[in-house]
Design a protein around this motif. Structure first.
Motif, short mmCIF file in Angstrom:
data_model
loop_
_atom_site.label_atom_id
_atom_site.label_comp_id
_atom_site.label_asym_id
_atom_site.label_seq_id
_atom_site.Cartn_x
_atom_site.Cartn_y
_atom_site.Cartn_z
N ILE A 4 0.84 -1.19 0.00
CA ILE A 4 0.00 0.00 0.00
C ILE A 4 0.88 1.25 0.00
N ALA A 5 0.45 2.27 -0.73
CA ALA A 5 1.12 3.58 -0.71
C ALA A 5 0.32 4.53 0.16
N CYS A 6 1.00 5.25 1.05
CA CYS A 6 0.36 6.29 1.86
C CYS A 6 0.98 7.63 1.47
N VAL A 7 0.14 8.55 1.03
CA VAL A 7 0.60 9.82 0.45
C VAL A 7 0.10 10.98 1.30
N GLY A 8 1.02 11.88 1.69
CA GLY A 8 0.55 13.05 2.42
C GLY A 8 1.57 13.62 3.37
N ILE A 9 1.10 14.04 4.52
CA ILE A 9 1.91 14.81 5.45
C ILE A 9 2.48 13.94 6.56
N ALA A 10 3.71 14.28 6.97
CA ALA A 10 4.33 13.67 8.15
C ALA A 10 4.69 14.81 9.09
N VAL A 11 4.43 14.62 10.37
CA VAL A 11 4.55 15.69 11.35
C VAL A 11 5.28 15.20 12.59
N GLY A 39 0.81 12.97 11.80
CA GLY A 39 0.41 13.25 10.43
C GLY A 39 -0.50 12.15 9.93
N PRO A 40 -1.60 12.50 9.26
CA PRO A 40 -2.58 11.49 8.84
C PRO A 40 -2.01 10.34 8.02
N ALA A 41 -1.36 10.65 6.90
CA ALA A 41 -0.86 9.59 6.02
C ALA A 41 0.28 8.82 6.66
N ALA A 42 1.15 9.53 7.39
CA ALA A 42 2.30 8.86 8.02
C ALA A 42 1.84 7.90 9.11
N THR A 43 0.89 8.33 9.94
CA THR A 43 0.39 7.45 11.00
C THR A 43 -0.41 6.29 10.41
N ALA A 44 -1.14 6.54 9.34
CA ALA A 44 -1.83 5.45 8.65
C ALA A 44 -0.83 4.41 8.14
N THR A 239 -7.21 9.70 22.26
CA THR A 239 -7.77 9.55 20.91
C THR A 239 -6.86 10.10 19.82
N THR A 240 -5.69 10.62 20.19
CA THR A 240 -4.77 11.18 19.19
C THR A 240 -4.45 10.14 18.12
N GLY A 241 -4.67 10.51 16.88
CA GLY A 241 -4.33 9.62 15.77
C GLY A 241 -5.36 8.55 15.47
N ALA A 242 -6.47 8.52 16.19
CA ALA A 242 -7.46 7.45 16.00
C ALA A 242 -8.02 7.46 14.58
N GLY A 243 -8.32 8.64 14.05
CA GLY A 243 -8.83 8.73 12.70
C GLY A 243 -7.82 8.27 11.66
N ASP A 244 -6.56 8.64 11.88
CA ASP A 244 -5.49 8.22 10.95
C ASP A 244 -5.33 6.71 10.96
N VAL A 245 -5.40 6.12 12.15
CA VAL A 245 -5.29 4.66 12.28
C VAL A 245 -6.49 3.98 11.62
N PHE A 246 -7.67 4.56 11.77
CA PHE A 246 -8.86 4.03 11.10
C PHE A 246 -8.62 3.94 9.60
N HIS A 247 -8.09 5.00 9.01
CA HIS A 247 -7.88 5.02 7.57
C HIS A 247 -6.82 4.01 7.14
N GLY A 248 -5.76 3.88 7.94
CA GLY A 248 -4.75 2.88 7.62
C GLY A 248 -5.31 1.47 7.66
N ALA A 249 -6.10 1.18 8.69
CA ALA A 249 -6.73 -0.14 8.82
C ALA A 249 -7.75 -0.37 7.70
#
Length: 299
Positions: A4-11, A39-44, A239-249
């Protein structure tokens, strides 16, 4: 093994734990402090790696200390960072996060203007080997480029459709799966009722649309019909990163061929388990832990 490719921001995230969110001006004392990648994509990408799939992170950092730490941490989780663009003499993106006793958080993000929006360097990336492409909305030019490549190759594209200053309608149109946060959905549709906003959002794409509802699970439309997974009740720590983890899963399950209802159930379970530990990535479970949780949880 899927890839899988994850594209976006890393923070680089600096997380301060407090008893309650400040309501007035003044000085306050944190009960704990952590410095971790975000970062959403990085955490995913980290979630995907911890679940056992191959994952490339495609994004941008500066050549500062924060950038080096961001890349090093991604590598430590098994995320491939060979496709990360490092800009010379540039600052990386950073965030300050407050987390209270209930696990709720307040995020102040600094998206570094030193990281250019150009996508010319992406022409050297071979997208043909990916089973799915996940992207956030924080680097819209990169997301647009990668989703068009996915469209050409018939690869599923998952958009983490969170709130952002830019109009994300064009990115939603390019996605096969647009998974909105509630604020992101309300902003794009200019509506403030979930079901009507989701129906309006679905008009922007030929793909499927979803909206995450925190501890209330996830709502989505399929064949014009409403579906809802109510999520999982757990003892929330952070809950930090929960949404990002949801998207990765979500991307992991989709790439593995799960049915839509199982994709959403799996993503909700992974996000719930993540919330049981402090930090944006520390609580991300393995595939064995997720399966054990799903087998034992009484719904």
């Amino acid at each position: 093994m899927i890839k899988i490719a994850c594209v976006g921001i890393a923070v680089q995230d600096r997380i301060y734990y407090v008893d309650e969110m400040p309501k007035v001006n003044g000085k306050f004392v944190a009960t704990d402090y952590k410095e971790i990648g975000g970062g959403p994509a990085a955490t995913a990408a980290v979630a995907i790696a911890k679940l056992g799939a191959k994952v490339d992170f495609i994004g941008r950092v500066g050549d500062d200390g924060a950038g080096k730490v961001i890349v090093s941490e991604l590598n430590s989780y098994g995320v491939n960072t060979s496709l990360v663009k490092v800009y010379p003499n540039a600052r990386s993106s950073q965030s300050a996060i407050l987390v209270d006793k209930q696990g709720e958080r307040l995020i102040i993000n600094y998206p570094s203007p030193d990281l250019l929006y150009d996508t010319d360097w992406l022409e050297g990336v071979d997208f043909s080997g990916y089973d799915a492409i996940l992207a956030d909305v924080r680097w819209p030019q990169g997301t647009e480029y990668c989703f068009k490549k996915g469209q050409e190759l018939g690869i599923p594209t998952i958009l983490d459709a969170d709130i952002t200053p830019q109009d994300i309608t064009a990115l939603v149109a390019l996605s096969t799966h647009a998974a909105f946060s509630e604020p992101g959905l309300f902003k794009m549709t200019a509506l403030n009722e979930v079901e009507s906003a989701l129906k309006k959002g679905s008009l922007s794409t030929d793909g499927k649309v979803y909206v995450t509802l925190g501890d209330k699970g996830c709502l989505w439309l399929e064949g014009g019909e409403k579906h809802w997974d109510k999520g999982f009740k757990v003892d929330v720590v952070d809950t930090t990163g929960a949404g990002d983890v949801f998207h990765g899963a979500f991307a992991f399950a989709l790439a593995n061929g799960y049915s839509t209802d199982k994709v959403v159930e799996f993503a909700c379970a992974v996000a719930a388990l993540k919330c049981t530990k402090a930090g944006g990535r520390a609580g991300i479970p393995t595939i064995e832990q997720v399966n054990n949780f799903l087998n034992s949880y009484q719904r």
